[in-house]
Design a protein around this motif. Structure first.
Motif, PDB file in Angstrom:
ATOM      1  N   ASP A  41      -0.353  -0.879  64.635  1.00  0.00           N
ATOM      2  CA  ASP A  41      -0.523  -2.103  65.128  1.00  0.00           C
ATOM      3  C   ASP A  41      -1.895  -2.292  66.018  1.00  0.00           C
ATOM      4  O   ASP A  41      -2.413  -3.264  66.480  1.00  0.00           O
ATOM      5  CB  ASP A  41       0.651  -2.337  66.220  1.00  0.00           C
ATOM      6  CG  ASP A  41       1.801  -2.631  65.406  1.00  0.00           C
ATOM      7  OD1 ASP A  41       2.083  -2.959  64.314  1.00  0.00           O
ATOM      8  OD2 ASP A  41       2.957  -2.426  66.291  1.00  0.00           O
TER       9      ASP A  41
ATOM     10  N   MET B 105      -5.555  -2.118  65.704  1.00  0.00           N
ATOM     11  CA  MET B 105      -6.753  -2.443  64.682  1.00  0.00           C
ATOM     12  C   MET B 105      -7.942  -1.665  64.837  1.00  0.00           C
ATOM     13  O   MET B 105      -8.499  -1.336  63.830  1.00  0.00           O
ATOM     14  CB  MET B 105      -6.992  -3.986  64.861  1.00  0.00           C
ATOM     15  CG  MET B 105      -5.973  -4.973  64.355  1.00  0.00           C
ATOM     16  SD  MET B 105      -5.413  -4.721  62.621  1.00  0.00           S
ATOM     17  CE  MET B 105      -3.624  -3.822  62.815  1.00  0.00           C
TER      18      MET B 105
ATOM     19  N   VAL C 208      -7.127   1.053  62.387  1.00  0.00           N
ATOM     20  CA  VAL C 208      -7.666   0.643  61.195  1.00  0.00           C
ATOM     21  C   VAL C 208      -8.945   0.756  60.707  1.00  0.00           C
ATOM     22  O   VAL C 208      -9.372   1.224  59.640  1.00  0.00           O
ATOM     23  CB  VAL C 208      -6.995  -0.820  60.786  1.00  0.00           C
ATOM     24  CG1 VAL C 208      -7.236  -1.281  59.612  1.00  0.00           C
ATOM     25  CG2 VAL C 208      -5.492  -0.674  61.174  1.00  0.00           C
TER      26      VAL C 208
ATOM     27  N   SER D 293       1.683  -3.311  59.412  1.00  0.00           N
ATOM     28  CA  SER D 293       1.474  -3.753  60.631  1.00  0.00           C
ATOM     29  C   SER D 293       2.402  -4.762  61.011  1.00  0.00           C
ATOM     30  O   SER D 293       2.980  -5.585  60.290  1.00  0.00           O
ATOM     31  CB  SER D 293       0.132  -4.227  60.718  1.00  0.00           C
ATOM     32  OG  SER D 293      -0.141  -4.349  62.042  1.00  0.00           O
TER      33      SER D 293
ATOM     34  N   LEU E 183       1.414  -6.391  64.030  1.00  0.00           N
ATOM     35  CA  LEU E 183       0.409  -7.198  64.651  1.00  0.00           C
ATOM     36  C   LEU E 183       0.002  -8.522  63.760  1.00  0.00           C
ATOM     37  O   LEU E 183      -0.475  -8.087  62.834  1.00  0.00           O
ATOM     38  CB  LEU E 183      -0.678  -6.465  64.969  1.00  0.00           C
ATOM     39  CG  LEU E 183      -1.985  -7.177  65.882  1.00  0.00           C
ATOM     40  CD1 LEU E 183      -1.373  -7.552  67.327  1.00  0.00           C
ATOM     41  CD2 LEU E 183      -3.066  -6.292  65.972  1.00  0.00           C
ATOM     42  N   CYS E 184       0.709  -9.602  63.882  1.00  0.00           N
ATOM     43  CA  CYS E 184       0.238 -10.603  63.119  1.00  0.00           C
ATOM     44  C   CYS E 184      -0.610 -11.598  63.872  1.00  0.00           C
ATOM     45  O   CYS E 184       0.173 -12.616  64.265  1.00  0.00           O
ATOM     46  CB  CYS E 184       1.729 -11.178  62.927  1.00  0.00           C
ATOM     47  SG  CYS E 184       1.762 -12.419  61.498  1.00  0.00           S
TER      48      CYS E 184
ATOM     49  N   GLN F 146      -6.854 -11.587  63.934  1.00  0.00           N
ATOM     50  CA  GLN F 146      -7.554 -10.361  64.129  1.00  0.00           C
ATOM     51  C   GLN F 146      -7.118  -9.361  62.861  1.00  0.00           C
ATOM     52  O   GLN F 146      -7.957  -8.508  62.616  1.00  0.00           O
ATOM     53  CB  GLN F 146      -7.635  -9.868  65.580  1.00  0.00           C
ATOM     54  CG  GLN F 146      -8.505 -10.685  66.503  1.00  0.00           C
ATOM     55  CD  GLN F 146      -9.758 -11.123  66.130  1.00  0.00           C
ATOM     56  OE1 GLN F 146     -10.100 -12.151  65.714  1.00  0.00           O
ATOM     57  NE2 GLN F 146     -10.484 -10.136  65.889  1.00  0.00           N
ATOM     58  N   THR F 147      -6.023  -9.312  62.612  1.00  0.00           N
ATOM     59  CA  THR F 147      -5.292  -8.365  61.665  1.00  0.00           C
ATOM     60  C   THR F 147      -6.225  -8.645  60.334  1.00  0.00           C
ATOM     61  O   THR F 147      -6.693  -7.699  59.664  1.00  0.00           O
ATOM     62  CB  THR F 147      -4.051  -8.407  61.347  1.00  0.00           C
ATOM     63  OG1 THR F 147      -3.319  -8.264  62.567  1.00  0.00           O
ATOM     64  CG2 THR F 147      -3.525  -7.300  60.509  1.00  0.00           C
TER      65      THR F 147
ATOM     66  N   THR G 229      -9.971  -7.944  60.815  1.00  0.00           N
ATOM     67  CA  THR G 229     -10.129  -6.475  60.772  1.00  0.00           C
ATOM     68  C   THR G 229     -10.191  -5.696  59.381  1.00  0.00           C
ATOM     69  O   THR G 229     -11.030  -4.922  58.878  1.00  0.00           O
ATOM     70  CB  THR G 229      -9.116  -5.670  61.488  1.00  0.00           C
ATOM     71  OG1 THR G 229      -9.029  -6.040  62.807  1.00  0.00           O
ATOM     72  CG2 THR G 229      -9.188  -4.051  61.591  1.00  0.00           C
ATOM     73  N   CYS G 230      -9.218  -6.420  58.415  1.00  0.00           N
ATOM     74  CA  CYS G 230      -9.152  -5.861  57.070  1.00  0.00           C
ATOM     75  C   CYS G 230     -10.288  -6.099  56.167  1.00  0.00           C
ATOM     76  O   CYS G 230     -10.799  -5.460  55.496  1.00  0.00           O
ATOM     77  CB  CYS G 230      -7.770  -6.086  56.507  1.00  0.00           C
ATOM     78  SG  CYS G 230      -6.432  -5.310  57.252  1.00  0.00           S
TER      79      CYS G 230
ATOM     80  N   ILE H 177      -1.901  -6.264  53.119  1.00  0.00           N
ATOM     81  CA  ILE H 177      -1.291  -6.255  54.354  1.00  0.00           C
ATOM     82  C   ILE H 177       0.137  -6.390  54.095  1.00  0.00           C
ATOM     83  O   ILE H 177       0.474  -7.652  53.537  1.00  0.00           O
ATOM     84  CB  ILE H 177      -1.966  -6.894  55.165  1.00  0.00           C
ATOM     85  CG1 ILE H 177      -3.603  -6.781  55.403  1.00  0.00           C
ATOM     86  CG2 ILE H 177      -1.456  -6.981  56.718  1.00  0.00           C
ATOM     87  CD1 ILE H 177      -4.311  -8.048  55.980  1.00  0.00           C
TER      88      ILE H 177
ATOM     89  N   PHE I 219       3.151  -7.168  56.593  1.00  0.00           N
ATOM     90  CA  PHE I 219       3.662  -7.588  58.023  1.00  0.00           C
ATOM     91  C   PHE I 219       5.163  -7.209  58.346  1.00  0.00           C
ATOM     92  O   PHE I 219       5.747  -7.501  57.401  1.00  0.00           O
ATOM     93  CB  PHE I 219       3.253  -9.089  58.254  1.00  0.00           C
ATOM     94  CG  PHE I 219       2.017  -9.229  58.451  1.00  0.00           C
ATOM     95  CD1 PHE I 219       1.383  -9.013  59.518  1.00  0.00           C
ATOM     96  CD2 PHE I 219       1.162 -10.003  57.428  1.00  0.00           C
ATOM     97  CE1 PHE I 219      -0.149  -9.353  59.516  1.00  0.00           C
ATOM     98  CE2 PHE I 219      -0.092 -10.489  57.520  1.00  0.00           C
ATOM     99  CZ  PHE I 219      -0.517  -9.989  58.782  1.00  0.00           C
TER     100      PHE I 219
END
Length: 114
Positions: free
Chosen positions: A32, A34, A37, A49, A51-52, A55-56, A59-60, A68, A70
């Motif tokens: 969670d 980032m 990550v 993750s 963390l939804c 920013q997720t 970051t990816c 990803i 979730f």
């Protein structure tokens, strides 16, 4: 392991990226945070993750990560889905906890980064 097999193992819903479901993945990383990550050295693991938020996806995008999952019943927003589609990412929704989802993948041959 193919993304379609991963989705089946986790009873996950494919949110976007259906055209990439035949791609193979060997590694996964669960976090969670980032910032963790962003430190990955292995190329393109599946990210799990809870963390939804946008920013997720960002970051990816920065880390050139394309899949990803979730966990914990998290659902991406339409803005997140649009950004993921723009970056040719696969998004999945999984009801399982991060621990359970990671364990299932590990039991079925997906390797940890470290």
């Amino acid at each position: 392991m193919k993304l379609r097999d991963i989705a089946e193992l986790l009873n996950a819903k494919i949110v976007c990226g259906e055209s990439r479901l035949d791609e193979d993945f060997r590694y996964a990383f669960s976090s969670d945070l980032m910032s963790d990550v962003l430190t990955l050295e292995e190329h393109n693991p599946i990210i799990l993750s809870g963390l939804c938020n946008i920013q997720t996806i960002r970051t990816c995008e920065m880390g050139c990560l394309s899949a990803i999952i979730f966990v914990r019943k998290k659902k991406p927003t339409s803005d997140m889905i649009e950004l993921a589609e723009d970056n040719d990412m696969v998004l999945m929704e999984c009801d399982y906890s991060m621990f359970k989802a990671s364990g299932i993948l590990y039991q079925n041959g997906i390797e940890p980064i470290y």
